[in-house]
Design a protein around this motif. Structure first.
Motif, PDB file in Angstrom:
ATOM      1  N   GLU A  17     -54.655  27.775  -1.369  1.00 27.18           N
ATOM      2  CA  GLU A  17     -53.799  26.807  -2.045  1.00 27.18           C
ATOM      3  C   GLU A  17     -53.006  27.456  -3.166  1.00 27.18           C
ATOM      4  OE1 GLU A  17     -55.637  23.260  -3.386  1.00 27.18           O
ATOM      5  OE2 GLU A  17     -56.528  22.760  -1.451  1.00 27.18           O
ATOM      6  N   ASP A  18     -53.602  28.446  -3.837  1.00 28.85           N
ATOM      7  CA  ASP A  18     -52.953  29.098  -4.978  1.00 28.85           C
ATOM      8  C   ASP A  18     -53.292  30.580  -4.927  1.00 28.85           C
ATOM      9  OD1 ASP A  18     -52.001  30.004  -7.413  1.00 28.85           O
ATOM     10  OD2 ASP A  18     -52.654  28.229  -8.522  1.00 28.85           O
ATOM     11  N   ALA A  19     -52.493  31.335  -4.174  1.00 30.73           N
ATOM     12  CA  ALA A  19     -52.795  32.744  -3.959  1.00 30.73           C
ATOM     13  C   ALA A  19     -52.783  33.574  -5.246  1.00 30.73           C
ATOM     14  CB  ALA A  19     -51.825  33.332  -2.929  1.00 30.73           C
ATOM     15  N   PRO A  20     -51.800  33.403  -6.158  1.00 32.38           N
ATOM     16  CA  PRO A  20     -51.843  34.204  -7.381  1.00 32.38           C
ATOM     17  C   PRO A  20     -53.108  33.973  -8.204  1.00 32.38           C
ATOM     18  CG  PRO A  20     -49.651  33.319  -7.063  1.00 32.38           C
ATOM     19  CD  PRO A  20     -50.522  32.656  -6.038  1.00 32.38           C
ATOM     20  N   TRP A  35     -51.987  43.410  -2.112  1.00 32.34           N
ATOM     21  CA  TRP A  35     -51.075  42.289  -2.410  1.00 32.34           C
ATOM     22  C   TRP A  35     -49.769  42.510  -1.656  1.00 32.34           C
ATOM     23  CZ3 TRP A  35     -51.200  37.604  -4.554  1.00 32.34           C
ATOM     24  CH2 TRP A  35     -50.038  37.036  -5.078  1.00 32.34           C
ATOM     25  N   PHE A  36     -49.469  41.602  -0.733  1.00 27.97           N
ATOM     26  CA  PHE A  36     -48.314  41.725   0.151  1.00 27.97           C
ATOM     27  C   PHE A  36     -47.525  40.427   0.055  1.00 27.97           C
ATOM     28  CE2 PHE A  36     -46.111  41.009   4.087  1.00 27.97           C
ATOM     29  CZ  PHE A  36     -45.857  42.229   4.683  1.00 27.97           C
ATOM     30  N   GLN A  37     -46.246  40.526  -0.353  1.00 27.93           N
ATOM     31  CA  GLN A  37     -45.430  39.319  -0.460  1.00 27.93           C
ATOM     32  C   GLN A  37     -43.964  39.671  -0.291  1.00 27.93           C
ATOM     33  OE1 GLN A  37     -44.888  37.546  -4.275  1.00 27.93           O
ATOM     34  NE2 GLN A  37     -44.409  39.473  -5.256  1.00 27.93           N
ATOM     35  N   GLY A  38     -43.220  38.736   0.253  1.00 28.82           N
ATOM     36  CA  GLY A  38     -41.770  38.866   0.324  1.00 28.82           C
ATOM     37  C   GLY A  38     -41.296  40.128   1.017  1.00 28.82           C
ATOM     38  N   ALA A  46     -44.007  51.099  -5.993  1.00 27.69           N
ATOM     39  CA  ALA A  46     -44.417  49.748  -5.619  1.00 27.69           C
ATOM     40  C   ALA A  46     -44.252  48.859  -6.839  1.00 27.69           C
ATOM     41  CB  ALA A  46     -45.880  49.748  -5.167  1.00 27.69           C
ATOM     42  N   LEU A  47     -43.639  47.699  -6.649  1.00 27.36           N
ATOM     43  CA  LEU A  47     -43.297  46.848  -7.790  1.00 27.36           C
ATOM     44  C   LEU A  47     -43.853  45.438  -7.650  1.00 27.36           C
ATOM     45  CD1 LEU A  47     -39.590  48.044  -8.143  1.00 27.36           C
ATOM     46  CD2 LEU A  47     -41.554  48.776  -9.522  1.00 27.36           C
ATOM     47  N   GLY A  48     -44.933  45.299  -6.890  1.00 26.02           N
ATOM     48  CA  GLY A  48     -45.573  43.996  -6.793  1.00 26.02           C
ATOM     49  C   GLY A  48     -45.316  43.248  -5.508  1.00 26.02           C
ATOM     50  N   ARG A 136     -43.630  35.207  -8.445  1.00 22.53           N
ATOM     51  CA  ARG A 136     -44.994  35.115  -7.887  1.00 22.53           C
ATOM     52  C   ARG A 136     -45.902  36.189  -8.481  1.00 22.53           C
ATOM     53  NH1 ARG A 136     -46.937  32.717  -3.130  1.00 22.53           N
ATOM     54  NH2 ARG A 136     -48.629  33.819  -2.080  1.00 22.53           N
ATOM     55  N   TYR A 137     -45.393  37.398  -8.576  1.00 21.52           N
ATOM     56  CA  TYR A 137     -46.157  38.495  -9.185  1.00 21.52           C
ATOM     57  C   TYR A 137     -46.369  38.223 -10.673  1.00 21.52           C
ATOM     58  CZ  TYR A 137     -47.413  43.463  -9.912  1.00 21.52           C
ATOM     59  OH  TYR A 137     -48.058  44.647 -10.213  1.00 21.52           O
ATOM     60  N   TYR A 138     -45.347  37.667 -11.312  1.00 13.11           N
ATOM     61  CA  TYR A 138     -45.441  37.303 -12.731  1.00 13.11           C
ATOM     62  C   TYR A 138     -46.599  36.332 -12.948  1.00 13.11           C
ATOM     63  CZ  TYR A 138     -43.576  36.229 -17.427  1.00 13.11           C
ATOM     64  OH  TYR A 138     -43.396  36.087 -18.779  1.00 13.11           O
ATOM     65  N   ARG A 139     -46.700  35.335 -12.058  1.00 14.84           N
ATOM     66  CA  ARG A 139     -47.761  34.339 -12.246  1.00 14.84           C
ATOM     67  C   ARG A 139     -49.142  34.929 -11.964  1.00 14.84           C
ATOM     68  NH1 ARG A 139     -50.462  29.912 -10.797  1.00 14.84           N
ATOM     69  NH2 ARG A 139     -50.047  29.857  -8.570  1.00 14.84           N
ATOM     70  N   LEU A 140     -49.223  35.856 -11.034  1.00 11.99           N
ATOM     71  CA  LEU A 140     -50.504  36.523 -10.813  1.00 11.99           C
ATOM     72  C   LEU A 140     -50.971  37.212 -12.103  1.00 11.99           C
ATOM     73  CD1 LEU A 140     -51.599  38.721  -7.837  1.00 11.99           C
ATOM     74  CD2 LEU A 140     -51.867  39.560 -10.149  1.00 11.99           C
ATOM     75  N   ILE A 141     -50.046  37.926 -12.765  1.00 10.10           N
ATOM     76  CA  ILE A 141     -50.430  38.623 -13.999  1.00 10.10           C
ATOM     77  C   ILE A 141     -50.738  37.619 -15.110  1.00 10.10           C
ATOM     78  CG2 ILE A 141     -49.753  40.389 -15.667  1.00 10.10           C
ATOM     79  CD1 ILE A 141     -47.873  41.546 -13.527  1.00 10.10           C
TER      80      ILE A 141
END
Length: 200
Positions: A17-20, A35-38, A46-48, A136-141
């Motif tokens: 439901e909330d991957a990050p 971590w694989f996205q987009g 690698a930049l997220g 998305r990466y921002y929210r993970l951090i």
């Protein structure tokens, strides 16, 4: 999901439901996470989007990634991705660094907080992440910061030594089953290894 269904390893997977937030919980518990996205990155870092991540406060997480996943020399340093909200405090400058291409002196007050991404000379080659460039990466951090107090994640490319960067979901699954990674997040899909499953 289709890549999981087509994979010869018959992976154990679930839709999150909330991957990050889920990934941040795994990181805070001391686990490396693929971590694989987009779309994949273009350039030397690698930049997220195609990354192996770790909590830089977790002791020996860099050694674990080197020995079990990257299969590379221990002396190679790992680099941090950090939120723009803390970057100036950590790096002691407002210099932009969106692509992990500049090296900075890390503030003394941060060296003990994120030791796994500070080189022995006290520097770090940092990526500063903004909400606009990679939300998305921002929210993970952000989620990791809520759990550990540090808006910083160890970030290295999603590949093994001598192999090209992972491009497709099928590539990610092949790399996952060819290493000792235990967790792979592809968009909203979490793939986990089951007890007894090891690298082949």
């Amino acid at each position: 999901v289709e890549a999981c269904k087509d994979c010869e390893h018959a992976p154990h997977w679930e839709v999150l439901e909330d991957a990050p937030a889920h990934a941040a919980g795994l990181l805070a518990a001391g686990n490396p996470v693929a971590w694989f996205q987009g779309r994949m990155e273009f350039g030397p870092r690698a930049l997220g989007n195609r990354s192996i991540l770790g909590d830089p406060a977790t002791s020996a997480i860099a050694d674990r990634i080197n020995e079990q996943i990257k299969y590379r020399e221990r002396w190679r340093p790992f680099c941090p991705s950090m939120l723009d909200t803390v970057a100036e405090d950590i790096l002691q400058t407002g210099h932009p660094s969106p692509y992990m291409t500049f090296t900075f002196d890390v503030a003394e007050s941060w060296k003990s907080r994120i030791p796994e991404v500070v080189h022995e000379d006290g520097t770090a080659r940092a990526q500063i992440v903004t909400r606009d460039t990679n939300p998305r990466y921002y929210r993970l951090i952000q989620e990791l910061e809520q759990r550990t107090g540090n808006a910083v994640v160890l970030n290295t490319s999603l590949n093994r030594r001598g192999e090209p960067m992972v491009c497709s979901p099928a590539d990610a699954l092949n790399m996952f089953y060819g290493s000792d990674l235990e967790y792979l997040v592809m968009e909203d899909v979490l793939v986990t290894k089951q007890p007894g499953e090891t690298a082949n």
